[in-house]
Design a protein around this motif. Structure first.
Motif, PDB file in Angstrom:
ATOM      1  N   PHE D 276      36.758  -6.521   6.866  1.00  0.00           N
ATOM      2  CA  PHE D 276      36.573  -7.848   7.467  1.00  0.00           C
ATOM      3  C   PHE D 276      36.242  -8.876   6.372  1.00  0.00           C
ATOM      4  O   PHE D 276      36.776  -9.987   6.365  1.00  0.00           O
ATOM      5  CB  PHE D 276      35.429  -7.829   8.494  1.00  0.00           C
ATOM      6  N   LYS D 277      35.351  -8.489   5.478  1.00  0.00           N
ATOM      7  CA  LYS D 277      34.957  -9.439   4.435  1.00  0.00           C
ATOM      8  C   LYS D 277      36.089  -9.685   3.445  1.00  0.00           C
ATOM      9  O   LYS D 277      36.282 -10.816   2.978  1.00  0.00           O
ATOM     10  CB  LYS D 277      33.709  -8.911   3.719  1.00  0.00           C
ATOM     11  N   ALA D 278      36.851  -8.655   3.128  1.00  0.00           N
ATOM     12  CA  ALA D 278      38.006  -8.848   2.255  1.00  0.00           C
ATOM     13  C   ALA D 278      38.993  -9.833   2.894  1.00  0.00           C
ATOM     14  O   ALA D 278      39.539 -10.721   2.236  1.00  0.00           O
ATOM     15  CB  ALA D 278      38.686  -7.507   1.971  1.00  0.00           C
ATOM     16  N   ALA D 279      39.194  -9.663   4.197  1.00  0.00           N
ATOM     17  CA  ALA D 279      40.122 -10.560   4.906  1.00  0.00           C
ATOM     18  C   ALA D 279      39.616 -11.999   4.854  1.00  0.00           C
ATOM     19  O   ALA D 279      40.385 -12.938   4.582  1.00  0.00           O
ATOM     20  CB  ALA D 279      40.289 -10.097   6.350  1.00  0.00           C
ATOM     21  N   LEU D 280      38.309 -12.170   5.109  1.00  0.00           N
ATOM     22  CA  LEU D 280      37.753 -13.533   5.077  1.00  0.00           C
ATOM     23  C   LEU D 280      37.865 -14.147   3.672  1.00  0.00           C
ATOM     24  O   LEU D 280      38.075 -15.359   3.530  1.00  0.00           O
ATOM     25  CB  LEU D 280      36.290 -13.514   5.534  1.00  0.00           C
ATOM     26  N   HIS D 281      37.727 -13.296   2.677  1.00  0.00           N
ATOM     27  CA  HIS D 281      37.884 -13.784   1.308  1.00  0.00           C
ATOM     28  C   HIS D 281      39.335 -14.180   1.041  1.00  0.00           C
ATOM     29  O   HIS D 281      39.627 -15.276   0.520  1.00  0.00           O
ATOM     30  CB  HIS D 281      37.431 -12.704   0.322  1.00  0.00           C
ATOM     31  N   LEU D 282      40.254 -13.314   1.442  1.00  0.00           N
ATOM     32  CA  LEU D 282      41.675 -13.611   1.223  1.00  0.00           C
ATOM     33  C   LEU D 282      42.109 -14.864   1.974  1.00  0.00           C
ATOM     34  O   LEU D 282      42.982 -15.604   1.522  1.00  0.00           O
ATOM     35  CB  LEU D 282      42.528 -12.419   1.658  1.00  0.00           C
ATOM     36  N   LEU D 283      41.487 -15.100   3.119  1.00  0.00           N
ATOM     37  CA  LEU D 283      41.835 -16.287   3.910  1.00  0.00           C
ATOM     38  C   LEU D 283      41.155 -17.554   3.381  1.00  0.00           C
ATOM     39  O   LEU D 283      41.363 -18.643   3.925  1.00  0.00           O
ATOM     40  CB  LEU D 283      41.442 -16.077   5.383  1.00  0.00           C
ATOM     41  N   GLY D 284      40.320 -17.380   2.359  1.00  0.00           N
ATOM     42  CA  GLY D 284      39.684 -18.552   1.771  1.00  0.00           C
ATOM     43  C   GLY D 284      38.435 -19.020   2.495  1.00  0.00           C
ATOM     44  O   GLY D 284      37.905 -20.090   2.190  1.00  0.00           O
ATOM     45  N   VAL D 285      37.939 -18.216   3.438  1.00  0.00           N
ATOM     46  CA  VAL D 285      36.776 -18.663   4.198  1.00  0.00           C
ATOM     47  C   VAL D 285      35.486 -18.411   3.421  1.00  0.00           C
ATOM     48  O   VAL D 285      34.576 -19.233   3.439  1.00  0.00           O
ATOM     49  CB  VAL D 285      36.723 -17.955   5.570  1.00  0.00           C
ATOM     50  N   ILE D 286      35.409 -17.258   2.762  1.00  0.00           N
ATOM     51  CA  ILE D 286      34.182 -16.941   2.005  1.00  0.00           C
ATOM     52  C   ILE D 286      34.555 -16.633   0.552  1.00  0.00           C
ATOM     53  O   ILE D 286      35.708 -16.338   0.245  1.00  0.00           O
ATOM     54  CB  ILE D 286      33.408 -15.761   2.631  1.00  0.00           C
ATOM     55  N   ASP D 287      33.559 -16.725  -0.306  1.00  0.00           N
ATOM     56  CA  ASP D 287      33.853 -16.655  -1.741  1.00  0.00           C
ATOM     57  C   ASP D 287      34.037 -15.250  -2.295  1.00  0.00           C
ATOM     58  O   ASP D 287      34.642 -15.063  -3.356  1.00  0.00           O
ATOM     59  CB  ASP D 287      32.727 -17.344  -2.530  1.00  0.00           C
ATOM     60  N   ARG D 288      33.433 -14.280  -1.629  1.00  0.00           N
ATOM     61  CA  ARG D 288      33.505 -12.897  -2.140  1.00  0.00           C
ATOM     62  C   ARG D 288      33.543 -11.932  -0.967  1.00  0.00           C
ATOM     63  O   ARG D 288      32.916 -12.193   0.069  1.00  0.00           O
ATOM     64  CB  ARG D 288      32.251 -12.555  -2.943  1.00  0.00           C
ATOM     65  N   GLY D 289      34.159 -10.791  -1.173  1.00  0.00           N
ATOM     66  CA  GLY D 289      34.187  -9.762  -0.139  1.00  0.00           C
ATOM     67  C   GLY D 289      33.053  -8.755  -0.269  1.00  0.00           C
ATOM     68  O   GLY D 289      33.034  -7.756   0.449  1.00  0.00           O
ATOM     69  N   THR D 290      32.106  -9.057  -1.138  1.00  0.00           N
ATOM     70  CA  THR D 290      31.002  -8.133  -1.436  1.00  0.00           C
ATOM     71  C   THR D 290      30.282  -7.649  -0.178  1.00  0.00           C
ATOM     72  O   THR D 290      29.916  -8.441   0.677  1.00  0.00           O
ATOM     73  CB  THR D 290      29.973  -8.852  -2.334  1.00  0.00           C
ATOM     74  N   THR D 291      30.044  -6.337  -0.110  1.00  0.00           N
ATOM     75  CA  THR D 291      29.193  -5.787   0.949  1.00  0.00           C
ATOM     76  C   THR D 291      27.872  -5.344   0.323  1.00  0.00           C
ATOM     77  O   THR D 291      27.764  -5.191  -0.898  1.00  0.00           O
ATOM     78  CB  THR D 291      29.862  -4.591   1.646  1.00  0.00           C
ATOM     79  N   ALA D 292      26.875  -5.129   1.166  1.00  0.00           N
ATOM     80  CA  ALA D 292      25.524  -4.854   0.673  1.00  0.00           C
ATOM     81  C   ALA D 292      25.407  -3.427   0.146  1.00  0.00           C
ATOM     82  O   ALA D 292      26.129  -2.517   0.566  1.00  0.00           O
ATOM     83  CB  ALA D 292      24.510  -5.078   1.789  1.00  0.00           C
ATOM     84  N   VAL D 293      24.474  -3.250  -0.753  1.00  0.00           N
ATOM     85  CA  VAL D 293      24.095  -1.941  -1.292  1.00  0.00           C
ATOM     86  C   VAL D 293      23.548  -1.079  -0.173  1.00  0.00           C
ATOM     87  O   VAL D 293      22.801  -1.581   0.672  1.00  0.00           O
ATOM     88  CB  VAL D 293      23.013  -2.141  -2.381  1.00  0.00           C
ATOM     89  N   PRO D 294      23.854   0.227  -0.081  1.00  0.00           N
ATOM     90  CA  PRO D 294      24.601   1.037  -1.040  1.00  0.00           C
ATOM     91  C   PRO D 294      26.048   1.279  -0.623  1.00  0.00           C
ATOM     92  O   PRO D 294      26.639   2.270  -1.025  1.00  0.00           O
ATOM     93  CB  PRO D 294      23.839   2.359  -0.999  1.00  0.00           C
ATOM     94  N   GLN D 295      26.603   0.373   0.164  1.00  0.00           N
ATOM     95  CA  GLN D 295      27.998   0.555   0.571  1.00  0.00           C
ATOM     96  C   GLN D 295      28.928   0.473  -0.639  1.00  0.00           C
ATOM     97  O   GLN D 295      28.675  -0.267  -1.568  1.00  0.00           O
ATOM     98  CB  GLN D 295      28.384  -0.504   1.594  1.00  0.00           C
TER      99      GLN D 295
END
Lengths: 319, 319, 319, 319
Positions: D276-295
């Motif tokens: 989901f976060k990668a998609a939001l990043h690719l769509l330009g909505v958020i700056d990074r697809g980073t997920t929280a530790v320890p994922q």
């Protein structure tokens, strides 16, 4: 033959060697029984989970049990697994086992269906009433997805429904609570169920179970090295717990052979059964390591690793 | 204080007495710590599951840990549970515990979220790197719904991430495999992780765990009768396994107090914690048996039954 | 008879009426089949979970299947459950069912044993090769404790191993993913497995499954009110989703009869099967509501409550 | 703002964008909220499972909630997750959320500890009494390992404890039974709990839930394509079930992005949240697809595959 009360000692669940087309290899099975009895075991458990009972047709179950009984030839008692989903189906197996001459029956709680402790109690009572053989409850939640509680087992022990328990639950705290409820280490034989036999199927903690007062063990890997479990049992009976623990440690190391199968490619059952059978084949006891359909065979590499584990444990592969 | 390596002996998870409004009863907690240390325990585990850590706010956690540390006064090491869902939240607790002076940290695998062994390994490594205190892994599948495998624990033991394991998995076969992998009963101290401590949380099979080579035990019911666990431990260290087993049997009987709560009306946690606290209250150690919201209190009848079990075990209720 | 491809519509799992001694009541079973076929159903599933297949001996399974086939008399296709632990045992049932004239087979993944997706795939492929009848996979994790993943089902659909799926997993998200992978609502018939049939066993969400593109339903409570499921199906086929949902709501209310059994006293299976059979008895379709051993019977009070639920749903008890 | 009664429509669980050091990226979070509100959603659920609430420290939870509230600016109501193990800890979060201005609270059953339905009921009642905000129960057995039964939810709906349910149980049959018990599709608003809101978290079967009478949906992948869920919802409200199903099918296909992460290497949570976060990043909505530790992060290849799935769904990656 009459069953000792309580049944005690080392009672391996006998592997079922198969031929190239999945048929029972009775010659190999006969040799395996001799290997076990010569190893000093106190009884045999035919048609258990380690016997691949869930993979054997009714005809094959009959052949396997007949072969074990004939090979044992009265030297040790033979318990017969009567594993099926519910009472009516288990009864069919129980009647067959009785007709073939089994010395006792081993039944699980119902499975496939969702059940209830009161129904499980009724199940064992029906079986005991219908077939006149000592009845052992087989507590194996990993297979049947319910656990026999200590109070339920005690109830069925006290009223004479059960002659014993084969505890493969892996819940050693629960087992301890049952043993204490039955009188503990010193008062079991004068407790509420004096002849009741408690056997552990947890083959990696047998020293502990015996220290807690269990009567014996049903070890899958006892197929491979029965004499070691007999040594462990004898040390425990003699009160030499350090020696018992040392024997157990060696067997824990040997048991690691169940991990040689590649986990992403096969089920846990396949991996463990395949390793035991591969070991028996390498030791020259049985002709083939074949497991039943649809289990996947061990790779050649995995079989070679089983061989190395045998050698490391001081056993002598002949192939 | 410096932690022994390996940490060993009896390290009870300290109950957290509560006042009438759910606040920490620090006077009772202080008395409980004295009761335990006077009982001869070798360490204390604050903020564990038995401490109702899951029910304590952050402020209460701080109060409880401070109180235990102050009451222990350096006589025994104090381990602090840092129980929360994932690494960032656990880190907050870890920093607080370090600031308050805890001697070691105890962390579970992540929970609530679905996780993976590689993520669990990263979790422990992050914690160890971020806070300079010995770190114990707390294996408690009933709470976190994943199991730490022996190979994973061994990996984290060997590379120095973990100082020890508190094994509350109830999987004694798995524990045995870990102990053997680390060198077994005779070679642990020269094995791949010489100072690594293996503690069992399975309070009903401590004799077995010690026979297998475990270093100690974290027994919930050790709150009630710490001296008995110390006797058990001492007998085991002396190689008197029969005596160790006899002490264990007495403690198994005492433990049955956890069943006095009516199952259809309350959770298993409430029932066990309620019984331990009721016993401590009856023994005069703490002022109230209150458990945290939303757990249900034991009935008067159940509390009376706890009292009878104490008396049967030779302990003296004063109320 | 040749099976439609895809099989579609309402295909109830036929209850197995029993006599006073647990024997198959073939007269009642015959009447039940007529009740279903007269209700407009599109097929019959004999020897399914709702048929108490897990409680029937091999002889009884034969009797039940023969009776259903004879009573159906070619008016609708008859699918036969071949429910057993692993491939060799399932094959025995499959050969019997084929000899008796079943139109298709329905098999679960292996159970009792721990298995693996690759072994499950091999299981279905063995069955399909050995017996020349259309084969349906029966996904029922509550009974077999593994789930058939959408990619696995798709693989076996595409290569022709499976003619269809009976999905009793209750995992509607997974079912939806499968349907979309097979082409979705509009392109299933031109997709990778054009004749593949997807049947839901989730009898409370049939409108949803049909909206998602499922081909039909195997509803346990369809024994009691087959015509209602046919109306639901017809409304869905006509695109009248409001009407389909209204029919579903009425059936959800009727289904609440499965809760009349007192939970502390009996298993979920007993309760549901007991209610269905009690309803069929009250409606005059079968002679007795008896369920198989060791299930506990519904109390008189519970049976009376079943009667009230029938009346509330506009069905007419005759007893 | 006052919450509509019942709350209805599309209420996405807002992802929590992170910066390079794991800090909340408030600028990205603000853009995400605008993306969702501009997409037509009817509410926002901050601090839910998809928000990685289990990975956020208390300070981060405060920052995230403040940011969402500020960005929403009263245009839609904001529900705040108050996810923690038991009542006292949840209360701390609830008071903070109320102070920050949340419009409603969303709480799960207790977890980590073993609990009981009566304790769960007490838990929700304590929360409702202590903090004066509408309270939603969050039924998520995959995380908390207990299920809220329809009778329990109904009890808490009828007595005014709960304003609604977010059902992420995946048990659509249970959901249907609840909806029928509350009056069904036509009589919910005059039933026993007229303002009670039923929201599904099963994002792959929203058409079905709406057909069954649910009020709305909390879709994780609604972060990526909120407008599609709004179209689905509007079609359902208009009675155009074919269109609703078509929109759902497209979203099921898009959802397959959660499978791009390599299963042997990462947890299911990491894989879905990462996608989901990668998609939001690719769509330009958020700056990074980073997920929280320890994922574990998605691989570059997996991110590329997410991009292809976006394009296939007609969405336009800008990176």
């Amino acid at each position: 033959m009459a069953l000792p009360a309580p049944l005690h000692g080392v009672i391996p669940p006998v592997c079922t060697p198969l031929g190239p087309h999945g048929e029972i290899d009775t010659a190999s099975l006969t040799r395996l029984v001799h290997h076990l009895v010569d190893g000093g075991v106190h009884g045999l458990f035919a048609l258990g989970s380690t016997s691949e009972v869930a993979y054997l047709t009714d005809a094959q179950r009959g052949t396997a049990l007949e072969t074990v009984l004939k090979a044992a030839d009265g030297r040790v008692p033979v318990l017969a697994g009567v594993i099926d989903t519910t009472t009516p189906r288990v009864l069919d197996h129980a009647r067959t086992a009785a007709a073939l001459g089994a010395d006792a029956l081993v039944a699980t709680a119902p499975f496939y269906t969702r059940t209830h402790p009161r129904e499980i109690a009724a199940h064992f009572r029906h079986l005991r009433t219908a077939v006149d053989l000592p009845l052992f409850a087989y507590d194996i939640p990993v297979a049947v997805h319910s656990k026999l509680s200590p109070p339920l087992v005690r109830e069925l022990a006290e009223d004479g429904t059960l002659a014993g328990l084969k505890d493969s639950s892996g819940d050693e705290g629960s087992l301890r609570r049952l043993l204490v409820a039955l009188g503990g280490r010193t008062a079991r034989r004068t407790g509420p169920a004096p002849g009741f036999s408690v056997l552990t199927g947890s083959e990696l903690t047998v020293d502990a179970a015996l220290l807690a007062g269990a009567d014996g063990v049903v070890p899958g890997i006892g197929n491979v090295d029965p004499a070691a479990y007999v040594r462990l049992y004898d040390a425990a009976r003699a009160g030499d717990w350090e020696q018992a623990a040392a024997e157990q440690e060696r067997l824990v190391a040997l048991f690691s052979m169940v991990d040689v199968g590649p986990e992403p490619e096969m089920g846990r059952s396949s991996s463990a059964l395949g390793a035991f059978k591969a070991a028996l084949h390498l030791l020259g006891v049985i002709d083939r390591g074949t497991t039943a359909v649809p289990q996947r065979p061990l790779s050649e590499e995995a079989v070679a690793e089983v061989g190395r584990r045998l050698t490391a444990a001081g056993l002598q592969p002949v192939r």
